[in-house]
Scaffold this motif. Structure first.
Motif, PDB file in Angstrom:
ATOM      1  N   PHE A   1      16.601   7.439  55.489  1.00  0.00           N
ATOM      2  CA  PHE A   1      16.813   8.094  54.194  1.00  0.00           C
ATOM      3  C   PHE A   1      17.274   7.081  53.148  1.00  0.00           C
ATOM      4  O   PHE A   1      16.778   7.058  52.014  1.00  0.00           O
ATOM      5  CB  PHE A   1      17.839   9.218  54.307  1.00  0.00           C
ATOM      6  CG  PHE A   1      18.289   9.736  52.961  1.00  0.00           C
ATOM      7  CD1 PHE A   1      17.507  10.632  52.253  1.00  0.00           C
ATOM      8  CD2 PHE A   1      19.474   9.280  52.390  1.00  0.00           C
ATOM      9  CE1 PHE A   1      17.894  11.077  50.993  1.00  0.00           C
ATOM     10  CE2 PHE A   1      19.870   9.722  51.135  1.00  0.00           C
ATOM     11  CZ  PHE A   1      19.076  10.626  50.439  1.00  0.00           C
ATOM     12  N   LEU A   2      18.233   6.234  53.519  1.00  0.00           N
ATOM     13  CA  LEU A   2      18.779   5.268  52.563  1.00  0.00           C
ATOM     14  C   LEU A   2      17.735   4.251  52.118  1.00  0.00           C
ATOM     15  O   LEU A   2      17.658   3.906  50.937  1.00  0.00           O
ATOM     16  CB  LEU A   2      19.983   4.560  53.183  1.00  0.00           C
ATOM     17  CG  LEU A   2      21.232   5.428  53.379  1.00  0.00           C
ATOM     18  CD1 LEU A   2      22.253   4.702  54.232  1.00  0.00           C
ATOM     19  CD2 LEU A   2      21.832   5.809  52.031  1.00  0.00           C
ATOM     20  N   ILE A   3      16.919   3.783  53.057  1.00  0.00           N
ATOM     21  CA  ILE A   3      15.864   2.837  52.692  1.00  0.00           C
ATOM     22  C   ILE A   3      14.858   3.504  51.757  1.00  0.00           C
ATOM     23  O   ILE A   3      14.440   2.931  50.750  1.00  0.00           O
ATOM     24  CB  ILE A   3      15.147   2.314  53.952  1.00  0.00           C
ATOM     25  CG1 ILE A   3      16.103   1.467  54.797  1.00  0.00           C
ATOM     26  CG2 ILE A   3      13.920   1.507  53.571  1.00  0.00           C
ATOM     27  CD1 ILE A   3      16.571   0.197  54.151  1.00  0.00           C
ATOM     28  N   GLY A   4      14.501   4.752  52.071  1.00  0.00           N
ATOM     29  CA  GLY A   4      13.562   5.482  51.219  1.00  0.00           C
ATOM     30  C   GLY A   4      14.119   5.716  49.828  1.00  0.00           C
ATOM     31  O   GLY A   4      13.415   5.560  48.819  1.00  0.00           O
ATOM     32  N   ALA A   5      15.400   6.063  49.750  1.00  0.00           N
ATOM     33  CA  ALA A   5      16.021   6.304  48.450  1.00  0.00           C
ATOM     34  C   ALA A   5      16.081   5.013  47.636  1.00  0.00           C
ATOM     35  O   ALA A   5      15.845   5.019  46.420  1.00  0.00           O
ATOM     36  CB  ALA A   5      17.425   6.867  48.646  1.00  0.00           C
ATOM     37  N   ALA A   6      16.374   3.883  48.306  1.00  0.00           N
ATOM     38  CA  ALA A   6      16.447   2.606  47.598  1.00  0.00           C
ATOM     39  C   ALA A   6      15.084   2.178  47.077  1.00  0.00           C
ATOM     40  O   ALA A   6      14.974   1.604  45.988  1.00  0.00           O
ATOM     41  CB  ALA A   6      17.019   1.535  48.531  1.00  0.00           C
ATOM     42  N   GLN A   7      14.035   2.491  47.830  1.00  0.00           N
ATOM     43  CA  GLN A   7      12.686   2.113  47.408  1.00  0.00           C
ATOM     44  C   GLN A   7      12.234   2.881  46.169  1.00  0.00           C
ATOM     45  O   GLN A   7      11.471   2.358  45.353  1.00  0.00           O
ATOM     46  CB  GLN A   7      11.710   2.330  48.561  1.00  0.00           C
ATOM     47  CG  GLN A   7      11.862   1.313  49.695  1.00  0.00           C
ATOM     48  CD  GLN A   7      10.967   1.603  50.877  1.00  0.00           C
ATOM     49  OE1 GLN A   7      10.435   2.719  51.020  1.00  0.00           O
ATOM     50  NE2 GLN A   7      10.781   0.610  51.751  1.00  0.00           N
ATOM     51  N   LYS A   8      12.702   4.113  46.034  1.00  0.00           N
ATOM     52  CA  LYS A   8      12.354   4.895  44.840  1.00  0.00           C
ATOM     53  C   LYS A   8      13.019   4.311  43.602  1.00  0.00           C
ATOM     54  O   LYS A   8      12.494   4.414  42.497  1.00  0.00           O
ATOM     55  CB  LYS A   8      12.762   6.353  45.045  1.00  0.00           C
ATOM     56  CG  LYS A   8      11.931   7.066  46.099  1.00  0.00           C
ATOM     57  CD  LYS A   8      12.408   8.488  46.318  1.00  0.00           C
ATOM     58  CE  LYS A   8      11.585   9.177  47.414  1.00  0.00           C
ATOM     59  NZ  LYS A   8      12.070  10.535  47.712  1.00  0.00           N
ATOM     60  N   GLY A   9      14.192   3.711  43.799  1.00  0.00           N
ATOM     61  CA  GLY A   9      14.836   2.961  42.736  1.00  0.00           C
ATOM     62  C   GLY A   9      15.451   3.811  41.633  1.00  0.00           C
ATOM     63  O   GLY A   9      15.235   5.017  41.541  1.00  0.00           O
ATOM     64  N   VAL A  10      16.244   3.134  40.816  1.00  0.00           N
ATOM     65  CA  VAL A  10      16.890   3.731  39.650  1.00  0.00           C
ATOM     66  C   VAL A  10      16.550   2.857  38.448  1.00  0.00           C
ATOM     67  O   VAL A  10      16.658   1.627  38.517  1.00  0.00           O
ATOM     68  CB  VAL A  10      18.425   3.782  39.835  1.00  0.00           C
ATOM     69  CG1 VAL A  10      19.110   4.249  38.566  1.00  0.00           C
ATOM     70  CG2 VAL A  10      18.784   4.693  41.001  1.00  0.00           C
ATOM     71  N   PRO A  11      16.111   3.439  37.337  1.00  0.00           N
ATOM     72  CA  PRO A  11      15.737   2.637  36.158  1.00  0.00           C
ATOM     73  C   PRO A  11      16.901   1.792  35.639  1.00  0.00           C
ATOM     74  O   PRO A  11      18.038   2.273  35.570  1.00  0.00           O
ATOM     75  CB  PRO A  11      15.328   3.700  35.133  1.00  0.00           C
ATOM     76  CG  PRO A  11      14.995   4.911  35.943  1.00  0.00           C
ATOM     77  CD  PRO A  11      15.891   4.878  37.132  1.00  0.00           C
ATOM     78  N   ASP A  12      16.600   0.530  35.298  1.00  0.00           N
ATOM     79  CA  ASP A  12      17.594  -0.371  34.712  1.00  0.00           C
ATOM     80  C   ASP A  12      18.902  -0.331  35.508  1.00  0.00           C
ATOM     81  O   ASP A  12      19.977  -0.083  34.970  1.00  0.00           O
ATOM     82  CB  ASP A  12      17.848   0.030  33.256  1.00  0.00           C
ATOM     83  CG  ASP A  12      18.618  -1.042  32.484  1.00  0.00           C
ATOM     84  OD1 ASP A  12      18.767  -2.159  32.998  1.00  0.00           O
ATOM     85  OD2 ASP A  12      19.098  -0.719  31.380  1.00  0.00           O
ATOM     86  N   VAL A  13      18.772  -0.583  36.825  1.00  0.00           N
ATOM     87  CA  VAL A  13      19.903  -0.388  37.733  1.00  0.00           C
ATOM     88  C   VAL A  13      20.873  -1.557  37.700  1.00  0.00           C
ATOM     89  O   VAL A  13      20.488  -2.715  37.511  1.00  0.00           O
ATOM     90  CB  VAL A  13      19.399  -0.157  39.182  1.00  0.00           C
ATOM     91  CG1 VAL A  13      18.751  -1.431  39.730  1.00  0.00           C
ATOM     92  CG2 VAL A  13      20.531   0.303  40.085  1.00  0.00           C
TER      93      VAL A  13
END
Length: 294
Positions: free
Chosen positions: A230-242
């Motif tokens: 789950f964490l890897i998948g969430a990180a891959q989706k990313g957050v804009p201008d993180v």
């Protein structure tokens, strides 16, 4: 009319009052409302009848917090997904020089403890907070709550037993927690599933709180495989201008994830025997408001 001296007295005790209210409620905004109401009671109080301002203010704040908690519990019945307390900035400063006292105060605002406290009755929770976190004598707590001392001792014993049975065992060493948090962030952000799995305990739990207002698991995830993926998948989706910022929240190091400089989420981990036992993710935007600079 409230004098400058009376204002100074209240401001001197405000951190303690906020600490009491937050530990009883687990909500920053509600705690702030309670402390503001305590100020109104203080500004209108008969000064000749108040012999000990601190005791008076703690008593008023505790009673107001109990009343507010009863209202909040009714609201929470309709809460979407898992519930976590609001992130609470903890900086005990020079007011708490003793290491042991600091550890007690930090533990009393930890996410693990506050989640357990949610299952107590409002009275049990208030007694637990006043006794365990602030060390008030049973007689003083009884006077604050208009209860007999024997009844207060019974409430305290029941609450202590409940917390001891349900509170997970975690290490609180700040340096080790910081180290594992940095490794956790690097592995998740870098898509290193193998490295992340090495940090997670086999029975690790992930609790995400979104309140149904952003993306987060609507149930608690368990096992290193499910949590890691789950964490890897969430990180891959990313957050804009993180960007990321480390802060001390709820008595321990936490990672605030910023999007264009504004809080998007908060990550915090609990560790035991060198492995991450629990991952907490706060993504409810309403609960991140206290982290926004005025």
């Amino acid at each position: 009319m409230t004098t400058d001296t009376e204002t100074d007295v209240f401001e001197e005790h405000r951190p303690v009052l906020m600490g009491v209210a937050y530990r009883i409620l687990g909500r920053v905004a509600d705690a702030e409302d309670v402390v503001q109401e305590a100020w109104l009671r203080w500004s209108g109080a008969d000064r000749e009848a108040v012999r000990e301002p601190r005791a008076y203010l703690v008593r008023v704040t505790t009673r107001l917090a109990i009343d507010r908690l009863r209202q909040v519990k009714a609201r929470n019945e309709a809460y979407v997904g898992p519930w976590l307390p609001e992130p609470y900035l903890t900086d005990f400063g020079d007011d708490v020089p003793d290491t042991a006292e600091r550890a007690v105060l930090a533990d009393s605002v930890s996410l693990a403890v506050l989640v357990v406290l949610e299952s107590l009755s409002p009275l049990e929770r208030a007694v637990f907070v006043l006794r365990e976190a602030f060390g008030h004598p049973y007689a003083d707590i009884a006077a604050m709550l208009d209860r007999g001392e024997a009844a207060v001792r019974q409430l305290a014993g029941r609450a202590r037993k409940h917390v001891d049975e349900r509170r997970p065992r975690y290490e609180v060493d700040p340096a080790r927690r910081r180290e594992l948090t940095e490794q956790f962030l690097a592995a998740a952000g870098g898509g290193d599933l193998e490295g992340l799995m090495a940090l997670l305990a086999p029975d690790v739990r992930l609790v995400g709180d979104s309140g149904g207002k952003s993306r987060a698991p609507l149930r608690v995830l368990e096992t290193s495989d499910k949590v890691g993926r789950f964490l890897i998948g969430a990180a891959q989706k990313g957050v804009p201008d993180v960007s990321f910022e480390f802060m001390e929240l709820n008595g321990g190091i936490a990672v605030v994830v910023l999007s264009a400089g504004k809080p998007d989420s908060v990550f915090q981990v609990d560790i035991y025997e060198g492995r991450i036992q629990a991952v907490y993710i706060m993504r409810n935007p309403d609960k991140l408001l206290s982290l926004v600079a005025p």
